[in-house]
Design a protein around this motif. Structure first.
Motif, PDB file in Angstrom:
ATOM      1  N   TRP A 184      18.125   8.797  -2.551  1.00 48.63           N
ATOM      2  CA  TRP A 184      17.796   8.558  -1.144  1.00 48.63           C
ATOM      3  C   TRP A 184      16.327   8.832  -0.870  1.00 48.63           C
ATOM      4  CZ3 TRP A 184      20.699   6.669   2.942  1.00 48.63           C
ATOM      5  CH2 TRP A 184      22.052   6.468   2.695  1.00 48.63           C
ATOM      6  N   ASN A 185      15.810   9.886  -1.500  1.00 46.56           N
ATOM      7  CA  ASN A 185      14.395  10.238  -1.346  1.00 46.56           C
ATOM      8  C   ASN A 185      13.976  10.436   0.106  1.00 46.56           C
ATOM      9  OD1 ASN A 185      12.332  11.030  -2.918  1.00 46.56           O
ATOM     10  ND2 ASN A 185      11.430   9.013  -3.214  1.00 46.56           N
ATOM     11  N   ILE A 186      14.879  10.999   0.899  1.00 52.16           N
ATOM     12  CA  ILE A 186      14.614  11.177   2.330  1.00 52.16           C
ATOM     13  C   ILE A 186      13.499  12.194   2.534  1.00 52.16           C
ATOM     14  CG2 ILE A 186      15.626  11.988   4.516  1.00 52.16           C
ATOM     15  CD1 ILE A 186      18.299  10.765   3.436  1.00 52.16           C
ATOM     16  N   GLY A 187      12.559  11.860   3.400  1.00 50.78           N
ATOM     17  CA  GLY A 187      11.411  12.728   3.614  1.00 50.78           C
ATOM     18  C   GLY A 187      10.179  12.176   2.912  1.00 50.78           C
ATOM     19  N   PHE A 188      10.389  11.170   2.073  1.00 51.02           N
ATOM     20  CA  PHE A 188       9.255  10.534   1.412  1.00 51.02           C
ATOM     21  C   PHE A 188       9.122   9.093   1.926  1.00 51.02           C
ATOM     22  CE2 PHE A 188      10.666  13.958  -1.279  1.00 51.02           C
ATOM     23  CZ  PHE A 188       9.477  14.578  -1.631  1.00 51.02           C
ATOM     24  N   TYR A 247      17.690  16.729  12.307  1.00 43.88           N
ATOM     25  CA  TYR A 247      16.319  16.457  12.741  1.00 43.88           C
ATOM     26  C   TYR A 247      15.274  16.881  11.709  1.00 43.88           C
ATOM     27  CZ  TYR A 247      16.968  21.356  13.553  1.00 43.88           C
ATOM     28  OH  TYR A 247      17.264  22.673  13.357  1.00 43.88           O
ATOM     29  N   GLU A 248      15.673  17.636  10.727  1.00 44.08           N
ATOM     30  CA  GLU A 248      14.701  18.268   9.840  1.00 44.08           C
ATOM     31  C   GLU A 248      13.939  17.227   9.009  1.00 44.08           C
ATOM     32  OE1 GLU A 248      12.703  21.437   9.165  1.00 44.08           O
ATOM     33  OE2 GLU A 248      14.670  21.924   9.982  1.00 44.08           O
ATOM     34  N   ARG A 249      14.673  16.379   8.337  1.00 46.29           N
ATOM     35  CA  ARG A 249      14.056  15.294   7.567  1.00 46.29           C
ATOM     36  C   ARG A 249      14.975  14.087   7.666  1.00 46.29           C
ATOM     37  NH1 ARG A 249      13.481  17.456   1.919  1.00 46.29           N
ATOM     38  NH2 ARG A 249      14.003  19.433   2.872  1.00 46.29           N
ATOM     39  N   PHE A 250      14.420  12.933   8.027  1.00 42.21           N
ATOM     40  CA  PHE A 250      15.264  11.746   8.180  1.00 42.21           C
ATOM     41  C   PHE A 250      14.413  10.497   8.164  1.00 42.21           C
ATOM     42  CE2 PHE A 250      14.001  13.102  12.409  1.00 42.21           C
ATOM     43  CZ  PHE A 250      13.580  11.922  12.988  1.00 42.21           C
ATOM     44  N   MET A 284      19.886   2.936  12.609  1.00 41.54           N
ATOM     45  CA  MET A 284      20.664   4.095  12.175  1.00 41.54           C
ATOM     46  C   MET A 284      19.707   5.198  11.709  1.00 41.54           C
ATOM     47  SD  MET A 284      24.101   3.884  11.978  1.00 41.54           S
ATOM     48  CE  MET A 284      24.590   4.753  10.490  1.00 41.54           C
ATOM     49  N   ARG A 285      20.136   6.420  11.949  1.00 42.32           N
ATOM     50  CA  ARG A 285      19.329   7.544  11.487  1.00 42.32           C
ATOM     51  C   ARG A 285      19.987   8.144  10.240  1.00 42.32           C
ATOM     52  NH1 ARG A 285      17.102  12.949  14.492  1.00 42.32           N
ATOM     53  NH2 ARG A 285      15.805  11.519  15.665  1.00 42.32           N
ATOM     54  N   TYR A 286      19.202   8.254   9.182  1.00 45.15           N
ATOM     55  CA  TYR A 286      19.717   8.827   7.939  1.00 45.15           C
ATOM     56  C   TYR A 286      19.009  10.158   7.681  1.00 45.15           C
ATOM     57  CZ  TYR A 286      21.585   4.143   7.292  1.00 45.15           C
ATOM     58  OH  TYR A 286      22.248   2.962   7.472  1.00 45.15           O
ATOM     59  N   HIS A 287      19.768  11.255   7.732  1.00 50.78           N
ATOM     60  CA  HIS A 287      19.158  12.568   7.540  1.00 50.78           C
ATOM     61  C   HIS A 287      19.399  13.081   6.124  1.00 50.78           C
ATOM     62  CE1 HIS A 287      23.066  14.406   7.729  1.00 50.78           C
ATOM     63  NE2 HIS A 287      23.336  13.620   8.749  1.00 50.78           N
ATOM     64  N   HIS A 288      18.894  14.276   5.846  1.00 54.13           N
ATOM     65  CA  HIS A 288      18.765  14.721   4.448  1.00 54.13           C
ATOM     66  C   HIS A 288      19.904  15.607   3.934  1.00 54.13           C
ATOM     67  CE1 HIS A 288      17.689  18.297   6.500  1.00 54.13           C
ATOM     68  NE2 HIS A 288      17.146  18.901   5.477  1.00 54.13           N
ATOM     69  N   GLY A 348      28.436  10.149  -0.822  1.00 56.15           N
ATOM     70  CA  GLY A 348      27.045   9.893  -1.197  1.00 56.15           C
ATOM     71  C   GLY A 348      26.137   9.517  -0.045  1.00 56.15           C
ATOM     72  N   TYR A 349      26.662   9.551   1.176  1.00 62.28           N
ATOM     73  CA  TYR A 349      25.868   9.226   2.365  1.00 62.28           C
ATOM     74  C   TYR A 349      25.501  10.494   3.137  1.00 62.28           C
ATOM     75  CZ  TYR A 349      25.766   4.178   2.618  1.00 62.28           C
ATOM     76  OH  TYR A 349      25.460   2.867   2.408  1.00 62.28           O
ATOM     77  N   PRO A 350      24.483  10.445   4.001  1.00 59.11           N
ATOM     78  CA  PRO A 350      24.225  11.585   4.878  1.00 59.11           C
ATOM     79  C   PRO A 350      25.519  11.986   5.589  1.00 59.11           C
ATOM     80  CG  PRO A 350      22.440  10.011   5.081  1.00 59.11           C
ATOM     81  CD  PRO A 350      23.491   9.364   4.197  1.00 59.11           C
ATOM     82  N   ALA A 351      25.821  13.288   5.590  1.00 58.38           N
ATOM     83  CA  ALA A 351      27.097  13.756   6.134  1.00 58.38           C
ATOM     84  C   ALA A 351      27.206  13.420   7.608  1.00 58.38           C
ATOM     85  CB  ALA A 351      27.217  15.266   5.921  1.00 58.38           C
ATOM     86  N   ARG A 352      28.320  12.813   8.014  1.00 60.85           N
ATOM     87  CA  ARG A 352      28.564  12.491   9.422  1.00 60.85           C
ATOM     88  C   ARG A 352      29.872  13.121   9.840  1.00 60.85           C
ATOM     89  NH1 ARG A 352      27.033   7.244  12.394  1.00 60.85           N
ATOM     90  NH2 ARG A 352      27.281   8.875  13.954  1.00 60.85           N
TER      91      ARG A 352
END
Ligand code: ADP
Ligand code: MG
Length: 298
Positions: A80-84, A201-204, A210-214, A221-225
């Motif tokens: 996912w590399n979320i935050g990059f 809100y920390e990293r997404f 859609m908002r994908y968080h970290h 395998g997806y951001p927890a919802r």
């Protein structure tokens, strides 16, 4: 911020932070974690005490959360590399290929040798959900050893309010508003406790509205919802608070609440997507709502 904080005290705390990062970062070359990951499927790696202690604690929380918290989440985090900058929604095929590499039950720890082994090629440790807590505990230990009577340390999501205020009153710690920067939902009163929050809100990143968080679910395998915007843990050790705030976020309210109630001395605050807030008995009585967009629910 410490009472009787001297330059020397700050210096030794920052040195310790650097040391911890050099051992535990998953995004830096030459760390224990980088070595363990590079040796996955090949050989165990002897690691520093910091690394062993934190990995052992992480494994314990993986077990008690039924794998909602999983320190072998590394391959999924990298996918996912979320935050990059290049964060994007992976193809389902990539997720299907990566998920089997995430399984804490395969993680092998040898306490006599202080070694860690990931038995399958492509497995990767990521202790990002627990390391800040460990660092906060170390900062408090160092401050106490230097005879600092009280202070508040804030490592971004991990707060530790140690000691008692001069007039004996509790510390008032703001619980972050997950939807608005520089805003809080309310105030919790604590004495000598850590308050750790994990949230969307920390990293997404955003894609197709859609908002994908970290914080990722090791199940799909997806951001927890789970209907939550954030989870806050109040505990004696920030290591516990950090692991649990992530675990509970992934578990959702029902199972998360159950887990927290099963551990003595730990409290939690849950902020839901519908702007309601719930908390365990130990905290909700002293919680003051300050944000009228939210409401406290029994
Ligand atoms: P923060 O880093 O914002 O304080 P957390 O403590 O919740 O938040 O940690 C999130 C980080 O933990 C992610 O960036 C990732 O490295 C890692 N992570 C994500 N999902 C999980 C999970 N299910 N179990 C363990 N670690 C996770
Ligand atoms: Mg955490």
């Amino acid at each position: 911020m410490y009472d009787k904080g001297t330059r020397k005290l700050y210096q030794s705390i920052f040195n310790r932070f650097n040391e911890i990062e050099d051992h535990l970062s998953a995004n830096k070359a030459g760390t224990d974690i980088a070595k363990v990951n590079a040796a996955a499927g090949i050989a165990p790696v002897v690691v520093h005490e910091d690394t062993f202690t934190v990995t052992e604690a992480a494994l314990r929380y993986a077990e008690s959360s039924g794998g909602a918290f999983d320190p072998t989440i590394g391959p999924l985090v990298q996918l996912w590399n979320i935050g990059f900058n290049d964060a994007h929604v992976p193809a389902q095929q990539e997720i299907d290929y990566t998920l089997p590499l995430v399984d804490f039950r395969d993680l092998q720890l040898n306490s006599e040798q202080s070694s860690i082994y990931l038995p399958r090629l492509g497995m990767k440790l990521d202790l990002g959900a627990i390391t800040k807590g460990y660092a906060a505990d170390e900062a408090v230990r160092i401050a106490r050893e230097a005879k600092s009577p009280r202070g508040v340390i804030n490592l971004g999501g991990n707060v530790y309010a140690f000691g008692v205020k001069k007039d004996g009153s509790p510390w008032n710690i703001g619980i972050k508003d997950p939807l608005e920067e520089d805003s809080i939902v309310g105030i919790a009163e604590v004495r000598n406790k850590t308050i750790v929050t994990s949230g969307v809100y920390e990293r997404f990143f955003e894609a197709d509205g859609m908002r994908y968080h970290h914080i990722l679910s090791p199940v799909d395998g997806y951001p927890a919802r789970t209907g939550l915007l954030s989870t806050t843990i109040i505990a004696d050790r920030s290591l516990d608070g950090d692991a649990l705030s992530t675990a509970v976020f992934v578990l959702g309210y029902e199972r998360g609440h159950q887990l927290i109630e099963s551990i003595p001395g730990i409290d939690a605050i849950f902020v839901f997507e519908d702007m309601s807030i719930r908390g365990t008995a130990g905290v909700i009585e002293s919680f003051t709502l300050t944000n009228e967009l939210f409401r406290v629910r029994k």
